[in-house]
Design a protein around this motif. Structure first.
Motif, PDB file in Angstrom:
ATOM      1  N   ALA A  97     -11.749  78.522  46.258  1.00  0.00           N
ATOM      2  CA  ALA A  97     -11.744  77.358  45.369  1.00  0.00           C
ATOM      3  C   ALA A  97     -10.848  76.301  45.997  1.00  0.00           C
ATOM      4  O   ALA A  97     -10.119  76.581  46.955  1.00  0.00           O
ATOM      5  CB  ALA A  97     -11.179  77.766  44.009  1.00  0.00           C
ATOM      6  N   SER A  98     -10.932  75.081  45.475  1.00  0.00           N
ATOM      7  CA  SER A  98     -10.106  73.985  46.011  1.00  0.00           C
ATOM      8  C   SER A  98      -9.349  73.335  44.867  1.00  0.00           C
ATOM      9  O   SER A  98      -9.931  73.091  43.799  1.00  0.00           O
ATOM     10  CB  SER A  98     -11.002  72.938  46.676  1.00  0.00           C
ATOM     11  N   THR A 100      -6.248  70.261  43.821  1.00  0.00           N
ATOM     12  CA  THR A 100      -5.249  69.241  44.147  1.00  0.00           C
ATOM     13  C   THR A 100      -4.483  68.956  42.870  1.00  0.00           C
ATOM     14  O   THR A 100      -5.079  68.665  41.832  1.00  0.00           O
ATOM     15  CB  THR A 100      -5.906  67.958  44.700  1.00  0.00           C
ATOM     16  N   GLU A 101      -3.179  69.093  42.954  1.00  0.00           N
ATOM     17  CA  GLU A 101      -2.346  69.002  41.754  1.00  0.00           C
ATOM     18  C   GLU A 101      -1.326  67.891  41.912  1.00  0.00           C
ATOM     19  O   GLU A 101      -0.870  67.599  43.026  1.00  0.00           O
ATOM     20  CB  GLU A 101      -1.619  70.337  41.556  1.00  0.00           C
ATOM     21  N   SER A 103       1.957  66.191  42.289  1.00  0.00           N
ATOM     22  CA  SER A 103       3.127  66.732  42.968  1.00  0.00           C
ATOM     23  C   SER A 103       4.395  66.424  42.193  1.00  0.00           C
ATOM     24  O   SER A 103       4.676  65.270  41.878  1.00  0.00           O
ATOM     25  CB  SER A 103       3.217  66.127  44.366  1.00  0.00           C
ATOM     26  N   ARG A 105       7.011  66.756  43.586  1.00  0.00           N
ATOM     27  CA  ARG A 105       7.878  66.275  44.658  1.00  0.00           C
ATOM     28  C   ARG A 105       7.822  64.749  44.750  1.00  0.00           C
ATOM     29  O   ARG A 105       8.818  64.098  44.998  1.00  0.00           O
ATOM     30  CB  ARG A 105       7.369  66.896  45.966  1.00  0.00           C
ATOM     31  N   TYR A 106       6.626  64.221  44.539  1.00  0.00           N
ATOM     32  CA  TYR A 106       6.439  62.786  44.756  1.00  0.00           C
ATOM     33  C   TYR A 106       6.422  61.968  43.465  1.00  0.00           C
ATOM     34  O   TYR A 106       6.478  60.748  43.522  1.00  0.00           O
ATOM     35  CB  TYR A 106       5.128  62.530  45.515  1.00  0.00           C
ATOM     36  N   ARG A 333      -0.748  78.285  48.047  1.00  0.00           N
ATOM     37  CA  ARG A 333      -1.908  77.428  48.280  1.00  0.00           C
ATOM     38  C   ARG A 333      -2.631  77.790  49.581  1.00  0.00           C
ATOM     39  O   ARG A 333      -3.747  77.337  49.808  1.00  0.00           O
ATOM     40  CB  ARG A 333      -1.475  75.963  48.285  1.00  0.00           C
ATOM     41  N   HIS A 334      -2.001  78.603  50.419  1.00  0.00           N
ATOM     42  CA  HIS A 334      -2.680  79.041  51.651  1.00  0.00           C
ATOM     43  C   HIS A 334      -3.583  80.211  51.282  1.00  0.00           C
ATOM     44  O   HIS A 334      -3.120  81.299  50.958  1.00  0.00           O
ATOM     45  CB  HIS A 334      -1.640  79.379  52.724  1.00  0.00           C
ATOM     46  N   ARG A 335      -4.888  79.940  51.309  1.00  0.00           N
ATOM     47  CA  ARG A 335      -5.840  80.829  50.660  1.00  0.00           C
ATOM     48  C   ARG A 335      -6.333  81.983  51.510  1.00  0.00           C
ATOM     49  O   ARG A 335      -6.794  82.986  50.990  1.00  0.00           O
ATOM     50  CB  ARG A 335      -7.055  80.002  50.186  1.00  0.00           C
ATOM     51  N   LEU A 414       1.801  73.469  59.374  1.00  0.00           N
ATOM     52  CA  LEU A 414       2.070  72.621  58.199  1.00  0.00           C
ATOM     53  C   LEU A 414       3.482  72.792  57.672  1.00  0.00           C
ATOM     54  O   LEU A 414       4.120  71.830  57.253  1.00  0.00           O
ATOM     55  CB  LEU A 414       1.089  72.959  57.065  1.00  0.00           C
TER      56      LEU A 414
HETATM   57  C1  FAD Z   1       3.517  68.123  53.231  1.00  0.00           C
HETATM   58  C2  FAD Z   1       2.513  68.653  52.247  1.00  0.00           C
HETATM   59  C3  FAD Z   1       2.322  68.010  51.027  1.00  0.00           C
HETATM   60  C4  FAD Z   1       1.386  68.506  50.095  1.00  0.00           C
HETATM   61  N1  FAD Z   1       1.210  67.859  48.913  1.00  0.00           N
HETATM   62  C5  FAD Z   1       0.325  68.336  48.003  1.00  0.00           C
HETATM   63  C6  FAD Z   1       0.127  67.678  46.752  1.00  0.00           C
HETATM   64  O1  FAD Z   1       0.744  66.653  46.433  1.00  0.00           O
HETATM   65  N2  FAD Z   1      -0.754  68.210  45.862  1.00  0.00           N
HETATM   66  C7  FAD Z   1      -1.464  69.345  46.189  1.00  0.00           C
HETATM   67  O2  FAD Z   1      -2.252  69.788  45.354  1.00  0.00           O
HETATM   68  N3  FAD Z   1      -1.295  69.979  47.364  1.00  0.00           N
HETATM   69  C8  FAD Z   1      -0.432  69.520  48.286  1.00  0.00           C
HETATM   70  N4  FAD Z   1      -0.262  70.176  49.472  1.00  0.00           N
HETATM   71  C9  FAD Z   1      -1.024  71.428  49.727  1.00  0.00           C
HETATM   72  C10 FAD Z   1      -2.235  71.193  50.627  1.00  0.00           C
HETATM   73  O3  FAD Z   1      -3.110  70.271  50.017  1.00  0.00           O
HETATM   74  C11 FAD Z   1      -2.995  72.494  50.904  1.00  0.00           C
HETATM   75  O4  FAD Z   1      -3.511  73.005  49.701  1.00  0.00           O
HETATM   76  C12 FAD Z   1      -2.122  73.562  51.528  1.00  0.00           C
HETATM   77  O5  FAD Z   1      -1.346  73.033  52.547  1.00  0.00           O
HETATM   78  C13 FAD Z   1      -2.999  74.694  52.074  1.00  0.00           C
HETATM   79  O6  FAD Z   1      -3.542  74.329  53.318  1.00  0.00           O
HETATM   80  P1  FAD Z   1      -5.071  74.179  53.643  1.00  0.00           P
HETATM   81  O7  FAD Z   1      -5.779  73.528  52.521  1.00  0.00           O
HETATM   82  O8  FAD Z   1      -5.206  73.542  54.979  1.00  0.00           O
HETATM   83  O9  FAD Z   1      -5.756  75.569  53.768  1.00  0.00           O
HETATM   84  P2  FAD Z   1      -5.512  77.135  53.659  1.00  0.00           P
HETATM   85  O10 FAD Z   1      -5.815  77.561  52.298  1.00  0.00           O
HETATM   86  O11 FAD Z   1      -4.224  77.530  54.297  1.00  0.00           O
HETATM   87  O12 FAD Z   1      -6.703  77.620  54.563  1.00  0.00           O
HETATM   88  C14 FAD Z   1      -6.646  77.685  55.984  1.00  0.00           C
HETATM   89  C15 FAD Z   1      -7.845  77.004  56.605  1.00  0.00           C
HETATM   90  O13 FAD Z   1      -9.052  77.607  56.122  1.00  0.00           O
HETATM   91  C16 FAD Z   1     -10.045  76.614  55.947  1.00  0.00           C
HETATM   92  N5  FAD Z   1     -10.407  76.573  54.519  1.00  0.00           N
HETATM   93  C17 FAD Z   1      -9.829  77.258  53.504  1.00  0.00           C
HETATM   94  N6  FAD Z   1     -10.481  77.040  52.361  1.00  0.00           N
HETATM   95  C18 FAD Z   1     -11.481  76.182  52.636  1.00  0.00           C
HETATM   96  C19 FAD Z   1     -12.507  75.577  51.874  1.00  0.00           C
HETATM   97  N7  FAD Z   1     -12.637  75.812  50.581  1.00  0.00           N
HETATM   98  N8  FAD Z   1     -13.348  74.741  52.499  1.00  0.00           N
HETATM   99  C20 FAD Z   1     -13.242  74.499  53.808  1.00  0.00           C
HETATM  100  N9  FAD Z   1     -12.303  75.037  54.602  1.00  0.00           N
HETATM  101  C21 FAD Z   1     -11.437  75.881  54.019  1.00  0.00           C
HETATM  102  C22 FAD Z   1      -9.455  75.305  56.435  1.00  0.00           C
HETATM  103  O14 FAD Z   1      -9.754  75.179  57.790  1.00  0.00           O
HETATM  104  C23 FAD Z   1      -7.983  75.523  56.256  1.00  0.00           C
HETATM  105  O15 FAD Z   1      -7.213  74.713  57.080  1.00  0.00           O
HETATM  106  C24 FAD Z   1       0.648  69.677  50.413  1.00  0.00           C
HETATM  107  C25 FAD Z   1       0.845  70.319  51.638  1.00  0.00           C
HETATM  108  C26 FAD Z   1       1.750  69.831  52.558  1.00  0.00           C
HETATM  109  C27 FAD Z   1       1.955  70.557  53.868  1.00  0.00           C
END
Ligand code: FAD
Length: 457
Positions: A97-98, A100-101, A103, A105-106, A333-335, A414
């Motif tokens: 699933a995907s 975006t929440e 933050s 932080r911001y 959030r790293h899925r 990241l």
């Molecule tokens: C500095 C920073 C600020 C952030 N701020 C926010 C924020 O304000 N709000 C917020 O909600 N999140 C925020 N995040 C979290 C960010 O959006 C990601 O959810 C998180 O970093 C997980 O990384 P990822 O999405 O690259 O994938 P991961 O879940 O780590 O997956 C690894 C890789 O698998 C692939 N992958 C995984 N799932 C899918 C999919 N469904 N479709 C296609 N490819 C996929 C991609 O290649 C991905 O890079 C922030 C992250 C960082 C580092």
């Protein structure tokens, strides 16, 4: 070759309220591909013309024949507004699933929180409201105190206030309101609804009902098994002492033996179709220089945007990690990972920004944390898990977390980077060091995005 854009998600107000405007048409057409000689675009037109038949076919194929992946072709986007951070965490456990929440932080928070229905009207409502008010006051005081502190240390006003705000949130409750966008396919959604149903909290029930109603209205034939399954609740329980904080915040507790060799031998299989045992045996006889050369080849041309090569997935590493709930919100959030988190309990302690201790607010922070513990215990007597709403972003969680080395590369890119939040960055730095010790060659390019760009220059 013919390629059609069969569908894409559009904003809801653009979708007419017509029966054939349903993602079930695509699921039905794709489901029929496997047994029909007809062209898929024709199957799609047919499904669109006869939606009832398409629905019957979906049900037969999905639930009768168990071809559940067909439901993945239907995707839903949900705006979820006014959910507690606590429940947002639970929802975001879904990995396919995907999300975006908003933050913390911001965005400067205004003190909005969810009052769980179990607490409203109970003997604990007053204390719950007082505690949250106190936390919100402390949050604002910490922003002021931190801004002054950082400015006195030479930071410019804007950076000082941003740093203070991102840390002040540690004292805020998990009942704090948030909002998110969530995108799930029908199969993932069905599983989420089942998980929500197993959570004994009314907020989870409300969310479940709303999501289910909306999805069933849009696609009635794709979601069926949403009742909680007792099987999912099976777990081993030891009635011992409450868990204590682990001594180390990061510990490498297991990894694929000899990861440097495993990755090279897997790569040889890809190239030469070599038998895996023969490849492993061959690589075990290589000199270190030969292995260094092999990794030079595998890493050639890698930029900070490239994932590590696929053969890196054959080495996994497992860490035991203790961190704040604030940090966990980012970590989970790293899925592409396996992760088990222990239940929240105040006995795991708190993780607080170091500078809190350099303000005059230390005593107040301790007082708030003590009140959280008391309220946590009392709320849990009303309903198991209800107490978690009284915990804060600072309360620690303990997890075991396993990823393959390809994903650790992504994580470290990241999270070891200068943009990463300080707590997750400190953990990621320690993990990076431990991985490099376990896999010195395969881990040699493991670092934050910024450091890797410098390394590559
Ligand atoms: C500095 C920073 C600020 C952030 N701020 C926010 C924020 O304000 N709000 C917020 O909600 N999140 C925020 N995040 C979290 C960010 O959006 C990601 O959810 C998180 O970093 C997980 O990384 P990822 O999405 O690259 O994938 P991961 O879940 O780590 O997956 C690894 C890789 O698998 C692939 N992958 C995984 N799932 C899918 C999919 N469904 N479709 C296609 N490819 C996929 C991609 O290649 C991905 O890079 C922030 C992250 C960082 C580092």
């Amino acid at each position: 070759m013919i390629v059609h854009l069969a569908g894409f998600n559009v904003e809801r107000s653009r979708i007419p309220e017509a029966d054939d405007c349903t993602p079930e048409v695509i699921s039905a057409a794709y489901a029929r591909i496997s047994r029909s000689p007809k062209r898929v675009d024709h199957l799609r037109s047919e499904a669109r013309r006869e939606v009832d038949a398409a629905r019957r076919s979906n049900k037969r194929i999905l639930f009768g024949m168990g071809h559940a992946s067909v439901a993945e072709h239907a995707v839903f986007n949900f705006d979820i507004i006014g959910i507690s951070r606590y429940l947002a965490e639970f929802v975001q456990k879904s990995r396919l699933a995907s999300f975006t929440e908003k933050s913390q932080r911001y965005v400067t928070l205004k003190g909005d929180f969810v009052l769980p229905q179990e607490i409203a009207g109970s003997s604990e409502e007053g204390e719950f409201r007082h505690l949250i008010d106190e936390q919100n006051r402390l949050y604002n005081r910490l922003i002021d105190a931190g801004t002054n502190l950082f400015q006195n240390e030479g930071m410019d006003a804007r950076a000082a206030s941003e740093r203070a705000r991102e840390d002040a949130r540690y004292v805020l409750s998990l009942a704090t309101e948030t909002q998110m966008g969530a995108t799930l396919n029908a199969r993932s959604l069905e599983r989420l609804l089942r998980r929500l149903g197993s959570l004994p909290l009314l907020e989870a029930g409300i969310l479940r009902e709303q999501m289910q109603d909306l999805a069933e209205h849009a696609a009635p034939s794709l979601i069926r098994y949403t009742d909680p399954d007792p099987y999912d609740q099976n777990r081993l329980v030891l009635n011992g002492e409450p868990p204590a904080p682990w001594a180390e915040s990061v510990r490498l507790v297991g990894f694929t033996p000899n990861p440097d060799n495993v990755i090279i031998s897997t790569s040889l299989i890809e190239d030469a179709g070599m038998d895996p045992i023969v490849a492993a045996d061959l690589v075990s006889q290589w000199t270190n220089d030969q292995k260094v050369d092999a990794y030079e080849t595998l890493f050639r041309g890698m930029t900070s945007h490239h994932p590590a090569p696929e053969c890196f997935e054959f080495a996994s590493l497992t860490f035991a990690v203790r961190m704040s709930s604030c940090c966990y919100a980012q970590y989970k959030r790293h899925r592409i990972a396996s992760r088990i988190r222990s239940e929240r309990t105040p006995t795991l302690g708190v993780v607080l920004p170091e500078w809190f201790g350099r303000t005059e607010l230390s005593e107040q922070i301790d007082d708030v944390m003590d009140r959280c513990t008391d309220l946590w215990e009392r709320l849990n007597t009303i309903q198991p898990l209800l107490g978690d709403y009284a915990l804060t972003n600072a309360h620690a969680v303990q997890i075991v977390s396993r990823m393959n080395l390809r994903e650790w590369y992504h994580f470290c890119r990241l999270r070891c980077d200068a943009h990463a939040q300080w707590e997750i960055r400190a953990l990621a730095d320690q993990m990076c060091e431990a991985i490099r010790a376990a896999a010195p060659l395969a881990g040699s390019r493991l670092m934050g995005k910024d450091a890797f760009e410098e390394y590559n220059d």
